[in-house]
Write a protein that holds these residues in place. Structure first.
Motif, short mmCIF file in Angstrom:
data_model
loop_
_atom_site.label_atom_id
_atom_site.label_comp_id
_atom_site.label_asym_id
_atom_site.label_seq_id
_atom_site.Cartn_x
_atom_site.Cartn_y
_atom_site.Cartn_z
N GLU A 197 54.87 39.83 -8.15
CA GLU A 197 54.08 38.69 -8.64
C GLU A 197 53.77 37.73 -7.50
O GLU A 197 52.67 37.17 -7.45
CB GLU A 197 54.83 37.99 -9.77
CG GLU A 197 54.87 38.80 -11.05
CD GLU A 197 55.79 38.23 -12.11
OE1 GLU A 197 56.42 37.18 -11.87
OE2 GLU A 197 55.89 38.85 -13.19
N GLN A 198 54.70 37.55 -6.59
CA GLN A 198 54.45 36.69 -5.44
C GLN A 198 53.42 37.31 -4.51
O GLN A 198 52.56 36.62 -3.96
CB GLN A 198 55.74 36.41 -4.68
CG GLN A 198 56.68 35.52 -5.44
CD GLN A 198 57.94 35.22 -4.67
OE1 GLN A 198 58.19 35.80 -3.62
NE2 GLN A 198 58.72 34.29 -5.18
N VAL A 199 53.50 38.61 -4.32
CA VAL A 199 52.52 39.31 -3.49
C VAL A 199 51.13 39.15 -4.11
O VAL A 199 50.16 38.88 -3.40
CB VAL A 199 52.89 40.80 -3.33
CG1 VAL A 199 51.77 41.58 -2.67
CG2 VAL A 199 54.19 40.94 -2.55
N ASP A 200 51.04 39.27 -5.41
CA ASP A 200 49.76 39.13 -6.11
C ASP A 200 49.14 37.76 -5.84
O ASP A 200 47.93 37.65 -5.63
CB ASP A 200 49.96 39.34 -7.61
CG ASP A 200 48.66 39.23 -8.38
OD1 ASP A 200 47.69 39.91 -8.00
OD2 ASP A 200 48.63 38.46 -9.35
N GLN A 201 49.95 36.73 -5.82
CA GLN A 201 49.45 35.38 -5.59
C GLN A 201 49.00 35.17 -4.15
O GLN A 201 48.22 34.28 -3.86
CB GLN A 201 50.52 34.34 -5.94
CG GLN A 201 50.83 34.32 -7.41
CD GLN A 201 51.99 33.40 -7.75
OE1 GLN A 201 52.48 32.67 -6.90
NE2 GLN A 201 52.44 33.45 -8.98
N PHE A 202 49.46 36.00 -3.26
CA PHE A 202 49.16 35.85 -1.83
C PHE A 202 47.73 36.26 -1.50
O PHE A 202 47.14 35.75 -0.56
CB PHE A 202 50.16 36.69 -1.04
CG PHE A 202 50.20 36.39 0.42
CD1 PHE A 202 50.59 35.16 0.88
CD2 PHE A 202 49.84 37.37 1.33
CE1 PHE A 202 50.64 34.88 2.23
CE2 PHE A 202 49.88 37.11 2.69
CZ PHE A 202 50.29 35.87 3.13
#
Length: 117
Positions: free
Chosen positions: A16-21
């Motif tokens: 999910e953090q990667v997606d936001q990046f």
């Protein structure tokens, strides 16, 4: 195994953090399609050298065009549309590789196995 493949193996909270990046300036499709090529470039050196940055960005566009040619043969209309849109964004004046979330972020997530800032 490429860093991108390792990132995809992370727990969902990290994914999910990667997606936001990733965003419209550098969509995840490019990171996915060009994973091996991206990871083989010296983006850190390019961020401190304008000539090298320009060359890397031009080479990124060449790689993108090669992918566009490949997916055009497959008649993948959605991906063709997205790659053309991405190419247009990457051709924007003043864009620098230093602005692109390439492999340092994924490497940090893998090494720490914890949330990335």
């Amino acid at each position: 195994m490429s860093q991108w493949n390792q990132v995809q193996q992370l727990e969902i909270k990290f994914l999910e953090q990667v997606d936001q990046f990733y965003d419209d300036n550098f969509p995840m499709e490019i990171r996915h399609l060009l994973a091996q090529w991206i990871e083989n470039q010296d983006w850190e050196a390019a961020s401190n050298n304008e000539t090298m940055a320009t060359i890397l960005l031009q080479n990124l566009l060449i790689q993108l065009d090669e992918q566009l040619g490949r997916v055009s043969k497959e008649k993948n209309l959605l991906l063709i549309h997205n790659l053309k849109r991405i190419r247009k964004v990457l051709q924007s004046p003043g864009l620098s590789p230093a602005q692109l979330p390439l492999d340092r972020y994924g490497e940090t997530c893998i090494q720490r196995s914890k949330p990335c800032p």
